[in-house]
Design a protein around this motif. Structure first.
Motif, short mmCIF file in Angstrom:
data_model
loop_
_atom_site.label_atom_id
_atom_site.label_comp_id
_atom_site.label_asym_id
_atom_site.label_seq_id
_atom_site.Cartn_x
_atom_site.Cartn_y
_atom_site.Cartn_z
N HIS A 139 0.83 -1.22 0.00
CA HIS A 139 0.00 0.00 0.00
C HIS A 139 0.86 1.27 0.00
O HIS A 139 0.76 2.11 0.90
CB HIS A 139 -0.91 0.03 1.23
N PRO A 140 1.72 1.47 -0.99
CA PRO A 140 2.63 2.63 -0.97
C PRO A 140 1.94 3.98 -0.93
O PRO A 140 2.50 4.96 -0.43
CB PRO A 140 3.44 2.46 -2.26
N ALA A 141 0.71 4.07 -1.44
CA ALA A 141 -0.01 5.35 -1.42
C ALA A 141 -0.98 5.44 -0.25
O ALA A 141 -1.79 6.38 -0.17
CB ALA A 141 -0.76 5.56 -2.74
N ASP A 142 -0.90 4.48 0.67
CA ASP A 142 -1.76 4.45 1.86
C ASP A 142 -3.26 4.46 1.52
O ASP A 142 -4.07 5.08 2.22
CB ASP A 142 -1.44 5.64 2.78
N VAL A 143 -3.61 3.77 0.46
CA VAL A 143 -5.02 3.63 0.11
C VAL A 143 -5.62 2.52 0.96
O VAL A 143 -5.10 1.40 1.00
CB VAL A 143 -5.19 3.28 -1.39
N ALA A 144 -6.69 2.83 1.66
CA ALA A 144 -7.32 1.84 2.54
C ALA A 144 -8.82 1.75 2.37
O ALA A 144 -9.46 0.85 2.90
CB ALA A 144 -6.99 2.17 4.00
N SER A 145 -9.40 2.68 1.61
CA SER A 145 -10.85 2.69 1.43
C SER A 145 -11.21 3.37 0.12
O SER A 145 -10.36 3.99 -0.53
CB SER A 145 -11.53 3.43 2.59
N LEU A 146 -12.48 3.29 -0.23
CA LEU A 146 -12.95 3.93 -1.46
C LEU A 146 -12.76 5.44 -1.40
O LEU A 146 -12.41 6.07 -2.40
CB LEU A 146 -14.43 3.59 -1.68
N ALA A 147 -12.97 6.03 -0.23
CA ALA A 147 -12.83 7.48 -0.08
C ALA A 147 -11.41 7.94 -0.41
O ALA A 147 -11.22 9.05 -0.94
CB ALA A 147 -13.20 7.90 1.35
N ASP A 148 -10.43 7.10 -0.15
CA ASP A 148 -9.04 7.47 -0.44
C ASP A 148 -8.80 7.66 -1.94
O ASP A 148 -7.86 8.36 -2.34
CB ASP A 148 -8.08 6.42 0.10
N LEU A 149 -9.62 7.03 -2.76
CA LEU A 149 -9.44 7.12 -4.21
C LEU A 149 -9.78 8.51 -4.74
O LEU A 149 -9.42 8.85 -5.87
CB LEU A 149 -10.29 6.08 -4.92
N ALA A 150 -10.48 9.30 -3.95
CA ALA A 150 -10.83 10.65 -4.36
C ALA A 150 -9.73 11.65 -4.03
O ALA A 150 -9.83 12.84 -4.39
CB ALA A 150 -12.13 11.08 -3.70
N ASP A 151 -8.67 11.20 -3.38
CA ASP A 151 -7.55 12.06 -3.04
C ASP A 151 -6.77 12.41 -4.31
O ASP A 151 -6.41 11.54 -5.09
CB ASP A 151 -6.63 11.32 -2.05
N ASP A 152 -6.51 13.70 -4.49
CA ASP A 152 -5.81 14.14 -5.70
C ASP A 152 -4.40 13.58 -5.81
O ASP A 152 -3.82 13.53 -6.91
CB ASP A 152 -5.73 15.68 -5.73
N ASP A 153 -3.81 13.17 -4.70
CA ASP A 153 -2.45 12.64 -4.71
C ASP A 153 -2.39 11.17 -5.12
O ASP A 153 -1.30 10.63 -5.34
CB ASP A 153 -1.80 12.80 -3.33
N VAL A 154 -3.54 10.52 -5.20
CA VAL A 154 -3.60 9.10 -5.56
C VAL A 154 -3.77 8.96 -7.07
O VAL A 154 -4.71 9.50 -7.65
CB VAL A 154 -4.76 8.39 -4.83
N ARG A 155 -2.84 8.25 -7.68
CA ARG A 155 -2.94 7.97 -9.12
C ARG A 155 -3.90 6.80 -9.32
O ARG A 155 -3.55 5.64 -9.20
CB ARG A 155 -1.57 7.64 -9.69
N LEU A 156 -5.13 7.14 -9.63
CA LEU A 156 -6.19 6.15 -9.79
C LEU A 156 -6.39 5.83 -11.26
O LEU A 156 -6.45 6.73 -12.10
CB LEU A 156 -7.49 6.68 -9.19
N VAL A 157 -6.53 4.54 -11.56
CA VAL A 157 -6.86 4.09 -12.91
C VAL A 157 -8.16 3.30 -12.85
O VAL A 157 -8.34 2.46 -11.96
CB VAL A 157 -5.72 3.23 -13.51
N VAL A 158 -9.05 3.57 -13.78
CA VAL A 158 -10.35 2.88 -13.83
C VAL A 158 -10.64 2.46 -15.27
O VAL A 158 -9.92 2.82 -16.20
CB VAL A 158 -11.49 3.79 -13.32
N CYS A 159 -11.71 1.72 -15.44
CA CYS A 159 -12.18 1.37 -16.78
C CYS A 159 -12.99 2.54 -17.36
O CYS A 159 -13.62 3.30 -16.61
CB CYS A 159 -13.07 0.13 -16.73
N ALA A 160 -12.98 2.65 -18.67
CA ALA A 160 -13.78 3.67 -19.34
C ALA A 160 -15.27 3.40 -19.09
O ALA A 160 -15.68 2.25 -18.90
CB ALA A 160 -13.48 3.67 -20.84
N PRO A 161 -16.10 4.44 -19.09
CA PRO A 161 -17.52 4.28 -18.75
C PRO A 161 -18.27 3.28 -19.60
O PRO A 161 -19.22 2.64 -19.13
CB PRO A 161 -18.08 5.70 -18.93
#
Length: 271
Positions: A139-161
């Motif tokens: 967990h290098p970016a300290d992501v522990a929950s869904l709410a953490d994915l909204a943090d601007d410092d987290v490089r999040l990748v998702v599937c296209a809509p």
């Protein structure tokens, strides 16, 4: 259409049509080669048949196993698998790409096939899947929950809509009252997973089965919110298939006890 119901399975394996070898040279025909069960012929010539299966990327490992078992039970049959995002697969079929079977990761994309009357029968639900957060080990970016994915410092990748996992991501995001700013939107869930594995992303929203299949390459974080975005997987033989009986047999192989066990072992739930 919001879903599909199970229908009866075929009770017997097919006998290959003798016409399979008719495109061979005249000398082969003169030898009197004849097809047997599963599409084999005598030593004078082969009557191998190819079955092309289009399947959602999240089905890769399971359908590889089911295809291997299917080939073992059908002499002379070669199952060719094409994996991609369900929306891409449907678009290819709509444009005339040769395919015998389609297994989609959601009902919305299968509905497009039904709307264009490209199916040979009624699509049948065969599995379901839920989202999970995938992160690199430790967990290098300290992501522990869904709410953490909204943090601007987290490089999040998702599937296209337009991809089933992307549509599920949007439903989870809405249910949680969050706004994500992903650095990338991918066309398949395996692309999302690969970016997490290679360190190009701090986190990715993928399926439970993807996290399980990746082993120690990623760690998974469960989402209570995923209950609002369960994807149901339908499968159907296609109207354009030159091997309609064989195509239906593959569908039946996915639905039968052995196929369902392969899916369950990979983490898929019942539809």
């Amino acid at each position: 259409m919001t879903g599909y119901t199970h229908r009866g399975r075929a009770s017997a394996r097919i006998v290959a049509a003798g016409s399979v070898g008719l495109l061979a040279a005249g000398a082969l025909t003169a030898c009197g080669a004849s097809s047997g069960v599963g599409g084999t012929s005598d030593a004078d010539g082969a009557a191998d048949r190819t079955l092309t299966v289009y399947a959602a990327a999240s089905l890769t490992s399971t359908f590889e196993q089911i295809a291997e078992d299917f080939e073992a039970a059908h002499d002379g049959v070669d199952v060719k698998l094409s994996f991609a995002g369900s929306s891409d697969l449907v678009a290819q079929i709509q444009q005339g790409a040769p395919a015998d079977v389609l297994a989609s990761a959601d009902t919305a994309n299968m509905d497009k096939i039904v709307a264009d009357d490209l199916q040979a029968g009624t699509p049948t639900d065969f599995a379901s899947n839920a989202l999970m957060i995938a992160v690199p080990p430790g967990h290098p970016a300290d992501v522990a929950s869904l709410a953490d994915l909204a943090d601007d410092d987290v490089r999040l990748v998702v599937c296209a809509p337009e991809v089933p996992c992307g549509a599920a991501t949007e439903r989870v995001e809405e249910a949680a009252g969050l706004t994500f700013a992903p650095v990338s939107e991918e066309q398949s869930v395996t692309d999302v997973l690969n970016k997490v594995i290679t360190g190009e992303a701090d986190a990715g929203l993928v399926y439970v089965t993807d996290v399980r299949g990746a082993g120690d390459k990623v760690e998974g974080i469960e989402l209570p919110e995923s209950d609002s975005a369960v994807n149901v997987y339908p499968i159907v033989a296609l109207e354009q298939s030159p091997e309609p009986e064989l195509a239906q047999e593959f569908v039946d192989a996915v639905l039968d006890q052995d196929g369902q066990r392969v899916l369950s072992d990979a983490g898929f739930a019942a539809p």
